[in-house]
Design a protein around this motif. Structure first.
Motif, mmCIF file in Angstrom:
data_model
loop_
_atom_site.group_PDB
_atom_site.id
_atom_site.type_symbol
_atom_site.label_atom_id
_atom_site.label_comp_id
_atom_site.label_asym_id
_atom_site.label_seq_id
_atom_site.Cartn_x
_atom_site.Cartn_y
_atom_site.Cartn_z
ATOM 1 N N UNK A 1 0.830 -1.209 0.000
ATOM 2 C CA UNK A 1 0.000 0.000 0.000
ATOM 3 C C UNK A 1 0.865 1.259 0.000
ATOM 4 N N UNK A 2 1.916 1.239 0.796
ATOM 5 C CA UNK A 2 2.828 2.384 0.849
ATOM 6 C C UNK A 2 3.512 2.597 -0.497
ATOM 7 N N UNK A 3 3.962 1.509 -1.108
ATOM 8 C CA UNK A 3 4.612 1.607 -2.422
ATOM 9 C C UNK A 3 3.636 2.135 -3.465
ATOM 10 N N UNK A 4 2.390 1.660 -3.443
ATOM 11 C CA UNK A 4 1.383 2.128 -4.391
ATOM 12 C C UNK A 4 1.119 3.616 -4.208
ATOM 13 N N UNK A 5 0.977 4.049 -2.976
ATOM 14 C CA UNK A 5 0.734 5.464 -2.702
ATOM 15 C C UNK A 5 1.877 6.331 -3.230
ATOM 16 N N UNK A 6 3.078 5.913 -3.008
ATOM 17 C CA UNK A 6 4.245 6.675 -3.474
ATOM 18 C C UNK A 6 4.331 6.687 -5.009
ATOM 19 N N UNK A 7 4.100 5.544 -5.629
ATOM 20 C CA UNK A 7 4.186 5.474 -7.092
ATOM 21 C C UNK A 7 3.061 6.254 -7.765
ATOM 22 N N UNK A 8 1.864 6.233 -7.186
ATOM 23 C CA UNK A 8 0.780 7.050 -7.742
ATOM 24 C C UNK A 8 1.143 8.529 -7.695
ATOM 25 N N UNK A 9 1.742 8.947 -6.603
ATOM 26 C CA UNK A 9 2.190 10.337 -6.497
ATOM 27 C C UNK A 9 3.202 10.688 -7.569
ATOM 28 N N UNK A 10 4.152 9.785 -7.809
ATOM 29 C CA UNK A 10 5.154 10.027 -8.865
ATOM 30 C C UNK A 10 4.511 10.068 -10.240
ATOM 31 N N UNK A 11 3.583 9.138 -10.502
ATOM 32 C CA UNK A 11 2.912 9.093 -11.802
ATOM 33 C C UNK A 11 2.134 10.385 -12.044
ATOM 34 N N UNK A 12 1.484 10.902 -11.017
ATOM 35 C CA UNK A 12 0.700 12.137 -11.173
ATOM 36 C C UNK A 12 1.581 13.318 -11.556
ATOM 37 N N UNK A 13 2.827 13.284 -11.191
ATOM 38 C CA UNK A 13 3.759 14.358 -11.526
ATOM 39 C C UNK A 13 4.476 14.073 -12.848
ATOM 40 N N UNK A 14 4.983 12.860 -13.009
ATOM 41 C CA UNK A 14 5.824 12.527 -14.152
ATOM 42 C C UNK A 14 5.029 12.382 -15.448
ATOM 43 N N UNK A 15 3.893 11.709 -15.402
ATOM 44 C CA UNK A 15 3.157 11.411 -16.630
ATOM 45 C C UNK A 15 2.789 12.663 -17.427
ATOM 46 N N UNK A 16 2.159 13.675 -16.825
ATOM 47 C CA UNK A 16 1.862 14.872 -17.629
ATOM 48 C C UNK A 16 3.126 15.518 -18.204
ATOM 49 N N UNK A 17 4.213 15.480 -17.461
ATOM 50 C CA UNK A 17 5.460 16.091 -17.943
ATOM 51 C C UNK A 17 6.008 15.382 -19.172
ATOM 52 N N UNK A 18 6.026 14.039 -19.148
ATOM 53 C CA UNK A 18 6.619 13.322 -20.269
ATOM 54 C C UNK A 18 5.735 13.391 -21.510
ATOM 55 N N UNK A 19 4.424 13.340 -21.331
ATOM 56 C CA UNK A 19 3.524 13.466 -22.484
ATOM 57 C C UNK A 19 3.609 14.883 -23.046
#
Length: 154
Positions: free
Chosen positions: A18-36
């Protein structure tokens, strides 16, 4: 029962997954819009914010949306949306017209040139989405993922 009246539940710490998922979701929310955005800007000279504006307008009835509604679906402030629309308007991709129902409000309208620009940029957006998202989800139950993300968002 309102939240204030509910008996307090003891807090349960997150387990490692759960902790890993929470952290990775946070990263995805930041990284994904930037890379696209980087892909779209590099390949099409069309930032993601402008692409999404054109996309939402293309899906709206009469290719028209009130500026405040457009800002909400694009997840921008009204002033941020105004800046995006001003840039697109200068390129002839969008027009602004007064709202018929409320003379104080403005609508953004996608022009034929704007629709053509969206169609031109669509393959780059699709390739970016596949590369950064869907290629990493092969074998995943996407219906369940969509349902879960929708529940989180609401």
């Amino acid at each position: 029962m309102p939240i204030a009246e509910q008996p307090e539940q003891p807090l349960r710490p997150l387990n490692a997954v759960e902790d890993a998922l929470l952290r990775e979701l946070g990263r995805v929310m930041i990284v994904l819009p930037r890379v696209v955005d980087a892909d779209m800007t590099h390949e099409q000279r069309l930032p993601l914010s402008e692409y999404m504006t054109l996309m939402y307008l293309s899906e709206a009835p009469h290719r028209l949306m009130r500026m405040s509604e457009l800002a909400a679906v694009c997840n921008l402030s009204l002033s941020g949306m105004t800046r995006v629309v001003t840039r697109l308007e200068k390129q002839g991709l969008i027009e602004r017209v007064r709202c018929e129902a409320d003379a104080r409000g403005w609508n953004a309208v996608l022009t034929d040139a704007g629709l053509a620009r969206l169609e031109e940029a669509w393959p780059s957006h699709l390739a970016s989405a596949r590369r950064h998202i869907f290629d990493h989800l092969e074998g995943a139950d996407l219906d369940r993922l969509v349902h879960a993300l929708r529940r989180i968002a609401t």
